[in-house]
Design a protein around this motif. Sequence first.
Motif, PDB file in Angstrom:
ATOM      1  N   ASP A 118       0.831  -1.206   0.000  1.00  0.00           N
ATOM      2  CA  ASP A 118       0.000   0.000   0.000  1.00  0.00           C
ATOM      3  C   ASP A 118       0.865   1.256   0.000  1.00  0.00           C
ATOM      4  OD1 ASP A 118      -2.563   1.508   0.395  1.00  0.00           O
ATOM      5  OD2 ASP A 118      -1.581   2.007   2.294  1.00  0.00           O
ATOM      6  N   VAL A 119       1.889   1.260   0.826  1.00  0.00           N
ATOM      7  CA  VAL A 119       2.774   2.427   0.888  1.00  0.00           C
ATOM      8  C   VAL A 119       3.453   2.658  -0.460  1.00  0.00           C
ATOM      9  CG1 VAL A 119       4.804   3.413   2.006  1.00  0.00           C
ATOM     10  CG2 VAL A 119       3.154   2.101   3.359  1.00  0.00           C
ATOM     11  N   ALA A 120       3.958   1.605  -1.080  1.00  0.00           N
ATOM     12  CA  ALA A 120       4.642   1.732  -2.368  1.00  0.00           C
ATOM     13  C   ALA A 120       3.674   2.210  -3.455  1.00  0.00           C
ATOM     14  CB  ALA A 120       5.256   0.389  -2.766  1.00  0.00           C
ATOM     15  N   GLN A 121       2.460   1.684  -3.456  1.00  0.00           N
ATOM     16  CA  GLN A 121       1.472   2.102  -4.448  1.00  0.00           C
ATOM     17  C   GLN A 121       1.125   3.570  -4.295  1.00  0.00           C
ATOM     18  OE1 GLN A 121      -1.493  -0.830  -3.473  1.00  0.00           O
ATOM     19  NE2 GLN A 121      -0.953  -2.164  -5.171  1.00  0.00           N
ATOM     20  N   ASN A 122       1.000   4.023  -3.074  1.00  0.00           N
ATOM     21  CA  ASN A 122       0.648   5.424  -2.850  1.00  0.00           C
ATOM     22  C   ASN A 122       1.766   6.368  -3.287  1.00  0.00           C
ATOM     23  OD1 ASN A 122      -1.786   4.577  -1.803  1.00  0.00           O
ATOM     24  ND2 ASN A 122      -1.040   4.544   0.303  1.00  0.00           N
ATOM     25  N   LEU A 123       2.997   5.977  -3.067  1.00  0.00           N
ATOM     26  CA  LEU A 123       4.108   6.798  -3.547  1.00  0.00           C
ATOM     27  C   LEU A 123       4.090   6.901  -5.068  1.00  0.00           C
ATOM     28  CD1 LEU A 123       7.003   5.542  -1.221  1.00  0.00           C
ATOM     29  CD2 LEU A 123       5.879   7.788  -1.171  1.00  0.00           C
ATOM     30  N   ALA A 180      -6.020   7.735   5.587  1.00  0.00           N
ATOM     31  CA  ALA A 180      -6.894   6.763   4.927  1.00  0.00           C
ATOM     32  C   ALA A 180      -6.124   5.566   4.388  1.00  0.00           C
ATOM     33  CB  ALA A 180      -7.663   7.433   3.790  1.00  0.00           C
ATOM     34  N   THR A 181      -4.825   5.564   4.580  1.00  0.00           N
ATOM     35  CA  THR A 181      -3.952   4.510   4.053  1.00  0.00           C
ATOM     36  C   THR A 181      -2.957   4.111   5.140  1.00  0.00           C
ATOM     37  OG1 THR A 181      -2.276   6.044   3.204  1.00  0.00           O
ATOM     38  CG2 THR A 181      -4.130   5.534   1.741  1.00  0.00           C
ATOM     39  N   VAL A 182      -2.065   3.211   4.815  1.00  0.00           N
ATOM     40  CA  VAL A 182      -0.993   2.891   5.759  1.00  0.00           C
ATOM     41  C   VAL A 182       0.007   4.040   5.822  1.00  0.00           C
ATOM     42  CG1 VAL A 182       0.857   1.264   6.323  1.00  0.00           C
ATOM     43  CG2 VAL A 182      -1.300   0.420   5.367  1.00  0.00           C
ATOM     44  N   ASP A 183       0.253   4.658   4.671  1.00  0.00           N
ATOM     45  CA  ASP A 183       1.114   5.841   4.609  1.00  0.00           C
ATOM     46  C   ASP A 183       1.016   6.429   3.211  1.00  0.00           C
ATOM     47  OD1 ASP A 183       2.816   7.834   5.399  1.00  0.00           O
ATOM     48  OD2 ASP A 183       4.558   6.555   5.748  1.00  0.00           O
ATOM     49  N   GLY A 184       1.153   7.730   3.100  1.00  0.00           N
ATOM     50  CA  GLY A 184       1.261   8.402   1.811  1.00  0.00           C
ATOM     51  C   GLY A 184      -0.019   8.964   1.257  1.00  0.00           C
ATOM     52  N   GLY A 185      -1.125   8.230   1.371  1.00  0.00           N
ATOM     53  CA  GLY A 185      -2.396   8.719   0.858  1.00  0.00           C
ATOM     54  C   GLY A 185      -2.626   8.369  -0.594  1.00  0.00           C
ATOM     55  N   THR A 186      -3.853   8.547  -1.046  1.00  0.00           N
ATOM     56  CA  THR A 186      -4.207   8.354  -2.457  1.00  0.00           C
ATOM     57  C   THR A 186      -4.432   9.714  -3.105  1.00  0.00           C
ATOM     58  OG1 THR A 186      -6.537   7.978  -1.816  1.00  0.00           O
ATOM     59  CG2 THR A 186      -5.116   6.039  -2.119  1.00  0.00           C
ATOM     60  N   ALA A 187      -5.563  10.345  -2.849  1.00  0.00           N
ATOM     61  CA  ALA A 187      -5.820  11.654  -3.450  1.00  0.00           C
ATOM     62  C   ALA A 187      -4.829  12.712  -2.979  1.00  0.00           C
ATOM     63  CB  ALA A 187      -7.250  12.105  -3.142  1.00  0.00           C
ATOM     64  N   LEU A 188      -4.352  12.590  -1.752  1.00  0.00           N
ATOM     65  CA  LEU A 188      -3.403  13.591  -1.257  1.00  0.00           C
ATOM     66  C   LEU A 188      -1.961  13.281  -1.618  1.00  0.00           C
ATOM     67  CD1 LEU A 188      -4.669  14.720   2.265  1.00  0.00           C
ATOM     68  CD2 LEU A 188      -5.157  15.662   0.007  1.00  0.00           C
ATOM     69  N   ALA A 189      -1.693  12.072  -2.108  1.00  0.00           N
ATOM     70  CA  ALA A 189      -0.315  11.750  -2.490  1.00  0.00           C
ATOM     71  C   ALA A 189       0.216  12.720  -3.553  1.00  0.00           C
ATOM     72  CB  ALA A 189      -0.217  10.309  -2.974  1.00  0.00           C
ATOM     73  N   TYR A 220     -10.263  14.434 -10.958  1.00  0.00           N
ATOM     74  CA  TYR A 220      -9.381  13.272 -10.910  1.00  0.00           C
ATOM     75  C   TYR A 220      -9.759  12.354  -9.751  1.00  0.00           C
ATOM     76  CZ  TYR A 220      -6.363  16.157 -13.894  1.00  0.00           C
ATOM     77  OH  TYR A 220      -5.866  16.940 -14.900  1.00  0.00           O
ATOM     78  N   VAL A 221      -9.585  11.059  -9.965  1.00  0.00           N
ATOM     79  CA  VAL A 221      -9.786  10.057  -8.926  1.00  0.00           C
ATOM     80  C   VAL A 221      -8.485   9.288  -8.759  1.00  0.00           C
ATOM     81  CG1 VAL A 221     -11.044   7.992  -8.228  1.00  0.00           C
ATOM     82  CG2 VAL A 221     -12.239   9.837  -9.432  1.00  0.00           C
ATOM     83  N   ALA A 222      -7.979   9.226  -7.544  1.00  0.00           N
ATOM     84  CA  ALA A 222      -6.715   8.526  -7.268  1.00  0.00           C
ATOM     85  C   ALA A 222      -7.003   7.287  -6.432  1.00  0.00           C
ATOM     86  CB  ALA A 222      -5.749   9.448  -6.526  1.00  0.00           C
ATOM     87  N   ALA A 223      -6.539   6.129  -6.916  1.00  0.00           N
ATOM     88  CA  ALA A 223      -6.805   4.877  -6.198  1.00  0.00           C
ATOM     89  C   ALA A 223      -5.839   3.797  -6.666  1.00  0.00           C
ATOM     90  CB  ALA A 223      -8.241   4.407  -6.435  1.00  0.00           C
ATOM     91  N   PRO A 224      -5.428   2.915  -5.758  1.00  0.00           N
ATOM     92  CA  PRO A 224      -4.539   1.802  -6.130  1.00  0.00           C
ATOM     93  C   PRO A 224      -5.337   0.631  -6.703  1.00  0.00           C
ATOM     94  CG  PRO A 224      -4.935   1.730  -3.791  1.00  0.00           C
ATOM     95  CD  PRO A 224      -5.666   2.950  -4.306  1.00  0.00           C
TER      96      PRO A 224
END
Length: 362
Positions: A130-135, A168-177, A270-274
């Motif tokens: 999850d962290v890697a995907q958000n980055l 909302a994530t383990v780290d980093g965020g989706t929309a806020l990344a 925009y929609v940000a999601a892993p």
Amino acid sequence: MNIDGTPTRTLRAHPGTRVIDIIDQTRLPHALHWVRVGTLDEAAHAIRAMQVRGAPLIGATAAYGLAIALGAAADDAGLEHAFDLLLRTRPTAVNLQWALTRMWQRLQPLPPGERVEAAWREAAAIADEDVAQNLAIGRHGLRLLRQVPRRHGSVLNLMTHCNAGWLATVDGGTALAPVYAAYDAGLPVHVWVSETRPRNQGLLTAWELAQHGVPHTLIADNAAGILMREGRVDAVIVGADRIAANGDVANKVGTYLKALACADNGIPFYVAAPRPTLDFDLTDGRYIRIEEREAGEFRHVHGIDAHGQPSALQQLPDGEAVANPAFDVTPARLVTAIITERGDCPASPAALQALYPEESHG
């Protein structure tokens, strides 16, 4: 994300003692309070009561909840009971189902004696991924934000809804990344943060943006339209709890209204999601189950009193009829692009299949 200069994840795992620590998000933004979760029921309660929120974090918490449960009963009956109990906690966020299914597929073939250690390893892998995907989402989103025309001076004015950040994530965020990536890259950025009634998750967004130093302004949900019409919003970026195969997006209730306002004012949405948020088994958003939460969330306003203590103020009589849908569905035609860890694409079946060809069902 850093808290007081210390890198911090929203979830801390302690495999040796078979427990995890989570941030109790119902206490934010007034207090940062960690809660220890050491039983299956405590993990289910954390998800159901929204001590943890956001589709990716819900999924990771459920994975660890399953690992915790197996410490008490690792046989087939124990595995099935934990899976079923956790799956029923929240119906809309597909990451919950995805994480539990992944855990099941990893653990069910193993002898009971090997399941506990394997469960903790698999849950840790889900959290790290999850962290890697958000980055990666942050990097791809930053490229898009650099291209957005600025309508009101030199500052890039963004708007978001609910909380799709670090919390909302383990780290980093989706929309806020991408927002954090833009700020860290030196782009002059400002974020309009809608309060997101009735649970006011926008307050969590404002709290974490302040922790990172990102300029922002909190607004009432109904103020979004006039800001767009006045040219004070350059782009809207939100997260998602489930994205259907055709690009329809389920997100916190109120998202659809912002997408409509964007369409009327020519503003990118925009929609940000892993990948775990994409549901390729669901043909379109009509089939997404919308969670109806209990009426008390709407009848009461929560905050702190004059003595700094948590307090609730009742704003409606008990007999007043209340509807409290937690999510809505934004049709793909209103989405400018979906940003994932693999890049961005239009919200269409063909584009999503091209980004994830291994998911083809044809």
